[in-house]
Scaffold this active site. Sequence first.
Site, PDB file in Angstrom:
ATOM      1  N   ASP A  84       0.843  -1.202   0.000  1.00 11.53           N
ATOM      2  CA  ASP A  84       0.000   0.000   0.000  1.00 11.53           C
ATOM      3  C   ASP A  84       0.881   1.256   0.000  1.00 11.53           C
ATOM      4  O   ASP A  84       0.634   2.231  -0.717  1.00 11.53           O
ATOM      5  CB  ASP A  84      -0.907  -0.026   1.235  1.00 11.53           C
ATOM      6  CG  ASP A  84      -1.993   1.046   1.226  1.00 11.53           C
ATOM      7  OD1 ASP A  84      -2.320   1.544   0.134  1.00 11.53           O
ATOM      8  OD2 ASP A  84      -2.513   1.364   2.302  1.00 11.53           O
ATOM      9  N   LYS A 120      -9.114   8.375 -10.971  1.00 12.84           N
ATOM     10  CA  LYS A 120      -8.639   7.050 -10.552  1.00 12.84           C
ATOM     11  C   LYS A 120      -7.251   6.736 -11.126  1.00 12.84           C
ATOM     12  O   LYS A 120      -7.033   6.833 -12.329  1.00 12.84           O
ATOM     13  CB  LYS A 120      -9.631   5.974 -11.005  1.00 12.84           C
ATOM     14  CG  LYS A 120     -11.003   6.148 -10.345  1.00 12.84           C
ATOM     15  CD  LYS A 120     -11.976   5.088 -10.795  1.00 12.84           C
ATOM     16  CE  LYS A 120     -12.394   5.261 -12.237  1.00 12.84           C
ATOM     17  NZ  LYS A 120     -13.481   4.351 -12.631  1.00 12.84           N
TER      18      LYS A 120
HETATM   19  C1  LIG Z   1       2.780  11.670   0.381  1.00 12.13           C
HETATM   20  C2  LIG Z   1       3.760  10.771  -0.220  1.00 12.13           C
HETATM   21  C3  LIG Z   1       4.534   9.821   0.633  1.00 12.13           C
HETATM   22  C4  LIG Z   1       3.753   9.183   1.676  1.00 12.13           C
HETATM   23  C5  LIG Z   1       3.947   7.746   1.690  1.00 12.13           C
HETATM   24  C6  LIG Z   1       2.833   7.056   2.313  1.00 12.13           C
HETATM   25  C7  LIG Z   1       1.871   6.538   1.305  1.00 12.13           C
HETATM   26  C8  LIG Z   1       0.852   5.759   2.045  1.00 12.13           C
HETATM   27  C9  LIG Z   1      -0.335   5.462   1.179  1.00 12.13           C
HETATM   28  C10 LIG Z   1      -1.371   4.846   2.040  1.00 12.13           C
HETATM   29  C11 LIG Z   1      -2.708   5.374   1.656  1.00 12.13           C
HETATM   30  C12 LIG Z   1      -3.766   4.788   2.529  1.00 12.13           C
HETATM   31  O1  LIG Z   1      -3.608   3.788   3.142  1.00 12.13           O
HETATM   32  S1  LIG Z   1      -5.186   5.641   2.605  1.00 12.13           S
HETATM   33  C13 LIG Z   1      -6.102   4.848   3.892  1.00 12.13           C
HETATM   34  C14 LIG Z   1      -7.043   3.769   3.399  1.00 12.13           C
HETATM   35  N1  LIG Z   1      -8.053   4.336   2.532  1.00 12.13           N
HETATM   36  C15 LIG Z   1      -9.099   4.982   3.037  1.00 12.13           C
HETATM   37  O2  LIG Z   1      -9.315   5.130   4.227  1.00 12.13           O
HETATM   38  C16 LIG Z   1     -10.064   5.543   2.016  1.00 12.13           C
HETATM   39  C17 LIG Z   1     -11.488   5.541   2.495  1.00 12.13           C
HETATM   40  N2  LIG Z   1     -12.363   5.809   1.355  1.00 12.13           N
HETATM   41  C18 LIG Z   1     -12.586   7.075   0.938  1.00 12.13           C
HETATM   42  O3  LIG Z   1     -12.164   8.066   1.583  1.00 12.13           O
HETATM   43  C19 LIG Z   1     -13.366   7.249  -0.317  1.00 12.13           C
HETATM   44  O4  LIG Z   1     -14.240   6.171  -0.481  1.00 12.13           O
HETATM   45  C20 LIG Z   1     -12.421   7.362  -1.548  1.00 12.13           C
HETATM   46  C21 LIG Z   1     -11.474   8.565  -1.404  1.00 12.13           C
HETATM   47  C22 LIG Z   1     -11.599   6.122  -1.769  1.00 12.13           C
HETATM   48  C23 LIG Z   1     -13.313   7.576  -2.766  1.00 12.13           C
HETATM   49  O5  LIG Z   1     -14.059   8.712  -2.525  1.00 12.13           O
HETATM   50  P1  LIG Z   1     -15.423   8.931  -3.289  1.00 12.13           P
HETATM   51  O6  LIG Z   1     -15.997  10.226  -2.825  1.00 12.13           O
HETATM   52  O7  LIG Z   1     -16.219   7.686  -3.181  1.00 12.13           O
HETATM   53  O8  LIG Z   1     -14.918   9.083  -4.736  1.00 12.13           O
HETATM   54  P2  LIG Z   1     -15.829   9.376  -5.964  1.00 12.13           P
HETATM   55  O9  LIG Z   1     -15.498  10.748  -6.442  1.00 12.13           O
HETATM   56  O10 LIG Z   1     -17.265   9.030  -5.709  1.00 12.13           O
HETATM   57  O11 LIG Z   1     -15.297   8.299  -6.989  1.00 12.13           O
HETATM   58  C24 LIG Z   1     -14.277   8.564  -7.909  1.00 12.13           C
HETATM   59  C25 LIG Z   1     -14.196   7.353  -8.804  1.00 12.13           C
HETATM   60  O12 LIG Z   1     -13.600   6.275  -8.042  1.00 12.13           O
HETATM   61  C26 LIG Z   1     -14.484   5.151  -8.067  1.00 12.13           C
HETATM   62  N3  LIG Z   1     -14.344   4.456  -6.794  1.00 12.13           N
HETATM   63  C27 LIG Z   1     -14.397   4.982  -5.552  1.00 12.13           C
HETATM   64  N4  LIG Z   1     -14.173   4.039  -4.622  1.00 12.13           N
HETATM   65  C28 LIG Z   1     -13.958   2.878  -5.285  1.00 12.13           C
HETATM   66  C29 LIG Z   1     -13.671   1.538  -4.884  1.00 12.13           C
HETATM   67  N5  LIG Z   1     -13.527   1.188  -3.593  1.00 12.13           N
HETATM   68  N6  LIG Z   1     -13.505   0.620  -5.834  1.00 12.13           N
HETATM   69  C30 LIG Z   1     -13.643   0.937  -7.157  1.00 12.13           C
HETATM   70  N7  LIG Z   1     -13.883   2.196  -7.593  1.00 12.13           N
HETATM   71  C31 LIG Z   1     -14.069   3.148  -6.681  1.00 12.13           C
HETATM   72  C32 LIG Z   1     -15.861   5.739  -8.296  1.00 12.13           C
HETATM   73  O13 LIG Z   1     -16.729   4.790  -8.862  1.00 12.13           O
HETATM   74  C33 LIG Z   1     -15.541   6.839  -9.284  1.00 12.13           C
HETATM   75  O14 LIG Z   1     -15.336   6.274 -10.557  1.00 12.13           O
HETATM   76  P3  LIG Z   1     -15.791   7.020 -11.912  1.00 12.13           P
HETATM   77  O15 LIG Z   1     -17.214   7.439 -11.710  1.00 12.13           O
HETATM   78  O16 LIG Z   1     -14.848   8.183 -12.067  1.00 12.13           O
HETATM   79  O17 LIG Z   1     -15.621   5.973 -12.972  1.00 12.13           O
END
Ligand SMILES: CCCCCCCCCCCC(=O)SCCNC(=O)CCNC(=O)[C@H](O)C(C)(C)COP(=O)(O)OP(=O)(O)OC[C@H]1O[C@@H](n2cnc3c(N)ncnc32)[C@H](O)[C@@H]1OP(=O)(O)O
Length: 262
Positions: free
Chosen positions: A180, A226
């Site tokens: 990740d 995306k």
């Molecule tokens: C700094 C550097 C170094 C730093 C180094 C460190 C790097 C670490 C990286 C770690 C990052 C993490 O772990 S982050 C932590 C884990 N993740 C989270 O907690 C995220 C929780 N989920 C969310 O906040 C939200 O659901 C999002 C942001 C993922 C999506 O937000 P949203 O509001 O639903 O987005 P939305 O605009 O509706 O959707 C945009 C497009 O994405 C699609 N989409 C959204 N979710 C999904 C999904 N799960 N699976 C498939 N497709 C999806 C939608 O259909 C749409 O497609 P279309 O209509 O355009 O076709």
Amino acid sequence: MLRHIARRLGSLHGQQIFNGLKGISPDQLLSKEIHRHLQSSLETISPISTTSLWPFSSQPRDFSQPNSSWSPEMRKVYDDYIGLCDTDSENGEKQKGPWRKLPSYNRSIKYATAGIHLSKLIQAKARLFTRNVKDQGATFEYVVFVNKEEKRCVCVFQAGHLLEGAPGHVHGGAIATIIDTVTGTLAGFLSGPIMTANLNIDYRSPMPLGSVVLIHSALDRIERKKTYITCKVTSTDESKLYTEATALFVSIGVGHLFGSRN
Ligand SMILES: CCCCCCCCCCCC(=O)SCCNC(=O)CCNC(=O)[C@H](O)C(C)(C)COP(=O)(O)OP(=O)(O)OC[C@H]1O[C@@H](n2cnc3c(N)ncnc32)[C@H](O)[C@@H]1OP(=O)(O)O
């Protein structure tokens, strides 16, 4: 909130920070800054002026530097990639290399201008999951090299003894964490602020504790908000496949982290 913090900092530092924020929303501020810093050399943070009254250091520590816990194999792969990065030649000229070593801080906010100072004010005890153990070599030792032209990166990862899952082997959650992190780093480098929306992992072979492995990540495609990344984890000679993964990252405004949708 950020403007308020910057105003306080600015009063200590000749208004530099606050003036730089005028007319910029908090969302735009961090989005622009984080993206600009990731896209550029990522070598150093632009330090704000400091006074002797300022209690915090102005340079973040780069955790992806060699240390005594690194095995000879880890060090050799690191040196091989460093040899492919930008270098200063003897006559002082920059020689372009295809790879760039990314720095690694213990909080993402430190990538932003003045982020080291903000990091003392916003959730000051927070630490990046992969950089929160002080004992060198105990958990995640890793360095990410990025190839901007080819839109891919390679991470050299040495898995420490505190990452045990099955006896003597690395925990699947720890492998997911580093995947990740590496795929997210590449997605952030290419697309700016993102969050993980989906991560699919196939574990192909158990990874012994202490292993040094390569995590190869590459851009698959970008569709609107995306960013799709593919990933393979292999032995350093690439003869053994440990893990395969695909990841989807969705671009966010920083307001997303504070409850606003944009
Ligand atoms: C700094 C550097 C170094 C730093 C180094 C460190 C790097 C670490 C990286 C770690 C990052 C993490 O772990 S982050 C932590 C884990 N993740 C989270 O907690 C995220 C929780 N989920 C969310 O906040 C939200 O659901 C999002 C942001 C993922 C999506 O937000 P949203 O509001 O639903 O987005 P939305 O605009 O509706 O959707 C945009 C497009 O994405 C699609 N989409 C959204 N979710 C999904 C999904 N799960 N699976 C498939 N497709 C999806 C939608 O259909 C749409 O497609 P279309 O209509 O355009 O076709």
